[in-house]
Design a protein around this motif. Structure first.
Motif, short mmCIF file in Angstrom:
data_model
loop_
_atom_site.label_atom_id
_atom_site.label_comp_id
_atom_site.label_asym_id
_atom_site.label_seq_id
_atom_site.Cartn_x
_atom_site.Cartn_y
_atom_site.Cartn_z
N PRO A 103 87.86 34.03 29.15
CA PRO A 103 87.92 33.30 30.43
C PRO A 103 86.64 33.38 31.25
CG PRO A 103 89.94 34.56 30.07
CD PRO A 103 88.97 34.99 29.01
N MET A 104 85.84 34.43 31.02
CA MET A 104 84.58 34.59 31.75
C MET A 104 83.40 34.02 30.99
SD MET A 104 85.12 38.49 33.16
CE MET A 104 83.53 38.46 34.01
N SER A 105 83.64 33.41 29.85
CA SER A 105 82.55 32.91 28.99
C SER A 105 82.67 31.43 28.69
CB SER A 105 82.54 33.70 27.67
OG SER A 105 82.46 35.08 27.89
N GLN A 106 83.47 30.71 29.45
CA GLN A 106 83.77 29.32 29.11
C GLN A 106 82.54 28.42 29.13
OE1 GLN A 106 87.03 27.88 28.12
NE2 GLN A 106 86.91 30.06 27.59
N GLY A 107 81.63 28.60 30.09
CA GLY A 107 80.43 27.77 30.14
C GLY A 107 79.54 27.98 28.92
N PHE A 108 79.32 29.24 28.58
CA PHE A 108 78.53 29.58 27.40
C PHE A 108 79.18 29.04 26.13
CE2 PHE A 108 77.99 32.84 23.99
CZ PHE A 108 76.64 32.61 23.72
N MET A 109 80.49 29.23 26.01
CA MET A 109 81.19 28.77 24.83
C MET A 109 81.22 27.24 24.74
SD MET A 109 84.28 31.57 24.88
CE MET A 109 85.02 31.09 23.32
N ALA A 110 81.27 26.57 25.89
CA ALA A 110 81.23 25.10 25.89
C ALA A 110 79.91 24.60 25.32
CB ALA A 110 81.44 24.57 27.31
N CYS A 111 78.82 25.27 25.67
CA CYS A 111 77.50 24.88 25.14
C CYS A 111 77.47 25.06 23.62
CB CYS A 111 76.40 25.71 25.79
SG CYS A 111 76.15 25.39 27.54
N LEU A 112 77.98 26.19 23.14
CA LEU A 112 77.98 26.44 21.70
C LEU A 112 78.89 25.45 20.97
CD1 LEU A 112 77.94 30.33 21.38
CD2 LEU A 112 76.04 28.73 21.64
N TYR A 113 80.03 25.14 21.55
CA TYR A 113 80.93 24.17 20.92
C TYR A 113 80.26 22.80 20.82
CZ TYR A 113 84.93 21.13 20.06
OH TYR A 113 85.77 20.19 19.52
N ASP A 114 79.61 22.37 21.91
CA ASP A 114 78.91 21.08 21.89
C ASP A 114 77.79 21.09 20.86
OD1 ASP A 114 80.57 20.14 23.84
OD2 ASP A 114 79.11 20.29 25.48
N LEU A 115 77.09 22.23 20.73
CA LEU A 115 76.03 22.33 19.72
C LEU A 115 76.62 22.19 18.31
CD1 LEU A 115 73.10 22.82 18.89
CD2 LEU A 115 73.55 25.29 19.06
N GLN A 116 77.76 22.82 18.07
CA GLN A 116 78.44 22.65 16.77
C GLN A 116 78.73 21.17 16.51
OE1 GLN A 116 80.97 26.91 16.84
NE2 GLN A 116 82.03 24.96 16.95
N ALA A 121 77.49 16.00 13.71
CA ALA A 121 77.13 14.59 13.71
C ALA A 121 75.81 14.35 13.00
CB ALA A 121 77.05 14.09 15.16
N VAL A 122 74.85 15.26 13.15
CA VAL A 122 73.52 15.10 12.56
C VAL A 122 73.55 15.28 11.05
CG1 VAL A 122 71.26 16.20 12.40
CG2 VAL A 122 72.22 15.68 14.64
N THR A 123 74.38 16.21 10.57
CA THR A 123 74.36 16.56 9.15
C THR A 123 75.45 15.89 8.33
OG1 THR A 123 75.78 18.49 9.53
CG2 THR A 123 73.38 18.81 9.69
N GLY A 124 76.49 15.35 9.00
CA GLY A 124 77.59 14.76 8.26
C GLY A 124 78.52 15.78 7.66
N MET A 125 78.53 16.99 8.23
CA MET A 125 79.38 18.05 7.73
C MET A 125 80.69 18.11 8.52
SD MET A 125 78.08 19.53 5.11
CE MET A 125 76.58 19.10 4.21
N GLU A 126 81.70 18.75 7.92
CA GLU A 126 83.02 18.83 8.53
C GLU A 126 83.11 19.93 9.57
OE1 GLU A 126 86.95 17.75 9.26
OE2 GLU A 126 85.45 16.73 7.99
N ALA A 127 82.40 21.04 9.34
CA ALA A 127 82.49 22.18 10.24
C ALA A 127 81.16 22.92 10.26
CB ALA A 127 83.62 23.12 9.80
N ILE A 128 80.92 23.65 11.36
CA ILE A 128 79.66 24.36 11.57
C ILE A 128 79.96 25.78 12.06
CG2 ILE A 128 77.57 24.51 13.01
CD1 ILE A 128 77.25 22.23 11.15
N SER A 129 79.18 26.74 11.58
CA SER A 129 79.17 28.09 12.13
C SER A 129 77.75 28.40 12.58
CB SER A 129 79.62 29.13 11.10
OG SER A 129 79.42 30.44 11.59
N LEU A 130 77.62 28.92 13.79
CA LEU A 130 76.30 29.15 14.38
C LEU A 130 75.79 30.57 14.17
CD1 LEU A 130 76.95 27.43 17.84
CD2 LEU A 130 75.87 26.40 15.84
N THR A 131 76.56 31.43 13.53
CA THR A 131 76.25 32.87 13.57
C THR A 131 75.04 33.33 12.76
OG1 THR A 131 77.82 33.33 11.78
CG2 THR A 131 78.65 33.43 14.02
#
Length: 489
Positions: A103-116, A121-131
């Protein structure tokens, strides 16, 4: 001059000492006796002004993308917009603790979700992991997911991974770390992979094929759809090394070519800090059948909020590759960069990286230099071979590279890929202007003239840098990095 050479007995800089520490008495009196040094450290005795000038002068002697042209092939050393750094360093990002609850990390997590979502969209892949924390770790993750996929199906006979002879060295290394044997596939004279050799190599033992497209030879693999079909029909998977992704952004997607897994060098294509050993970020993207094996955590959107997907939600995950969420600062910079340039900007990256490379290749060819694959259009990089100059003049690719430093330009990648003799892999990047490219051509022509008149002068380069030509083997095996007052010289 070393900082120690400026030292004079008794010279101090007491402005940095704490008055509170002075009033409390010597620090050593407040430490356990067993922790107190018997002998004083041999620190240089210098003033604050000397320290500031010394290290500022050293920084000015460095080559960097902020000070010099840096056409390092296969590494995309381009300008990094300062806005990416500024916004990634907003107080809310910097002050966030990695263990902060969702609940205290929603802004940060929203950025990471949008990046995923952007990377999907750029790669044509179904899922992304940023780790993954770097491209090489992304490669390892990709191969680990391929292995997990085959094992989940009970297909233990797949023990081989195919890789072209022009592959990045981390490709076979990542596969071997996952327990696979490597089988090398040759490249044809025109730069494409040898289709017949590939057909003979593929079989029930094939776990997958690792490719970079465009390849490290600077050309686009024209038979990629046929290759993908062949690998898939044999039960293998196709791995995409995303090192050269900036050449095709907005033009074609690896997923549409038939690739099953990809790593993306955000610290290259998406303009975050690169060089000097890091930091990096190497997110992985996968087709639907590999999604259960993604490294965790992954950001999920649940209604209007965001949550971490961990081993609980992805029980077949290959696990965790980095602490918390990987290199958060690099991920945020990449996110800001992608949002700044937008969809049209992504296409312009490909447009101008390809334009600059082909312009530079055409100019150097016109000036008499030999292009390795002169009948092919360059992508974002191309290979110049100095085999003829080495034979006729005795001046090789490394000599040209060292002499370029005297002209205020970092050298291109030398001697890679290995199958092209005396090669320079040149990548001008999309952020360089025509005047800079023209100056590079002028420098190359000037060095060629010097080699014709006085080859020994070029072979002794660099001449203007603080460090002259080193014995490369000795420097690697016997580095002398420590100062000692007792040394003879």
């Amino acid at each position: 001059m070393l900082i120690f050479e400026q030292s004079r007995p008794g010279r101090k800089n007491r402005a940095q000492l704490s008055s509170q520490a002075d009033s409390a008495g010597p620090v050593a009196d407040r430490l356990p006796a067993r922790l107190v040094r018997r002998r004083r450290l041999r620190w240089p005795e210098v003033s604050e002004g000397q320290v500031v000038r010394h290290y500022t002068r050293l920084s000015q002697q460095n080559f960097s993308i902020d000070t010099h042209f840096y056409p390092l092939g296969s590494c995309t050393m381009k300008h990094n917009p300062r806005a990416s750094n500024k916004l990634a360093m907003l107080p809310g990002f910097l002050a966030r603790h990695p263990l902060a609850p969702e609940p205290m990390s929603q802004g940060f997590m929203a950025c990471l979700y949008d990046l995923q979502e952007i990377l999907k969209a750029v790669t044509g892949m179904e899922a992304i992991s940023l780790t993954p924390a770097a491209g090489a770790q992304g490669e390892f993750a990709g191969m680990a997911m391929i292995k997990a996929y085959h094992e989940s199906r009970g297909d233990s006979a797949r023990t081989e991974v195919l890789a072209p002879d022009a592959a990045h060295g981390t490709n076979p290394a990542s596969a071997v770390m996952c327990g696979y044997r490597i089988r090398e596939i040759p490249t044809r004279a025109d730069g494409d992979i040898d289709f017949d050799a590939l057909q003979q190599a593929i079989g029930p033992q094939t776990a997958g094929l690792m490719l970079t497209n465009p390849s490290t030879l600077g050309v686009f693999e024209r038979d990629i759809e046929k290759i993908a079909t062949m690998v898939h029909e044999a039960g293998g998977l196709l791995y995409y090394d995303g090192a050269n992704l900036n050449a095709i952004l907005g033009k074609v997607r690896p997923g549409d070519m038939g690739f099953d897994v990809i790593h993306i060098n955000l610290h290259k294509t998406f303009s975050t800090p690169h060089g000097g050993g890091g930091p990096g970020a190497g997110p992985v993207g996968v087709a639907a059948r590999l999604a259960p094996f993604l490294p965790v955590p992954v950001v999920a959107k649940q209604g209007d909020s965001y949550a971490w997907m961990t081993e609980t939600e992805l029980p077949q995950s290959i696990g965790r590759l980095s602490a918390f969420m990987g290199n958060a600062g690099v991920l945020l910079r990449a996110y800001v960069y992608a949002r700044m340039i937008g969809r049209e900007g992504l296409e312009r990256i490909a447009d101008y990286s390809v334009l600059n490379a082909n312009y530079l290749m055409a100019r150097l060819k016109k000036e008499g230099f030999d292009i390795a694959f002169s009948d092919r259009r360059a992508t974002h990089e191309f290979i110049l071979t100095l085999k003829r100059q080495a034979k006729e003049l005795g001046v090789n690719a490394m000599d040209f590279a060292k002499r370029l430093l005297d002209y205020g330009m970092h050298a291109p990648t030398t001697y890679f890929p290995l199958l092209v003799p005396e090669c320079l892999l040149i990548e001008p990047t999309e952020t360089e202007d025509k005047q800079t490219l023209d100056r590079f051509v002028e420098a190359m022509c000037s060095i060629l003239q010097e080699a014709q008149r006085n080859p020994d002068y070029v072979k002794a380069a660099p001449h203007t840098l603080p460090v002259k030509r080193l014995d490369d083997v000795r420097a690697a095996r016997q580095p002398d990095l420590a100062w000692s007052a007792d040394r003879d010289s």
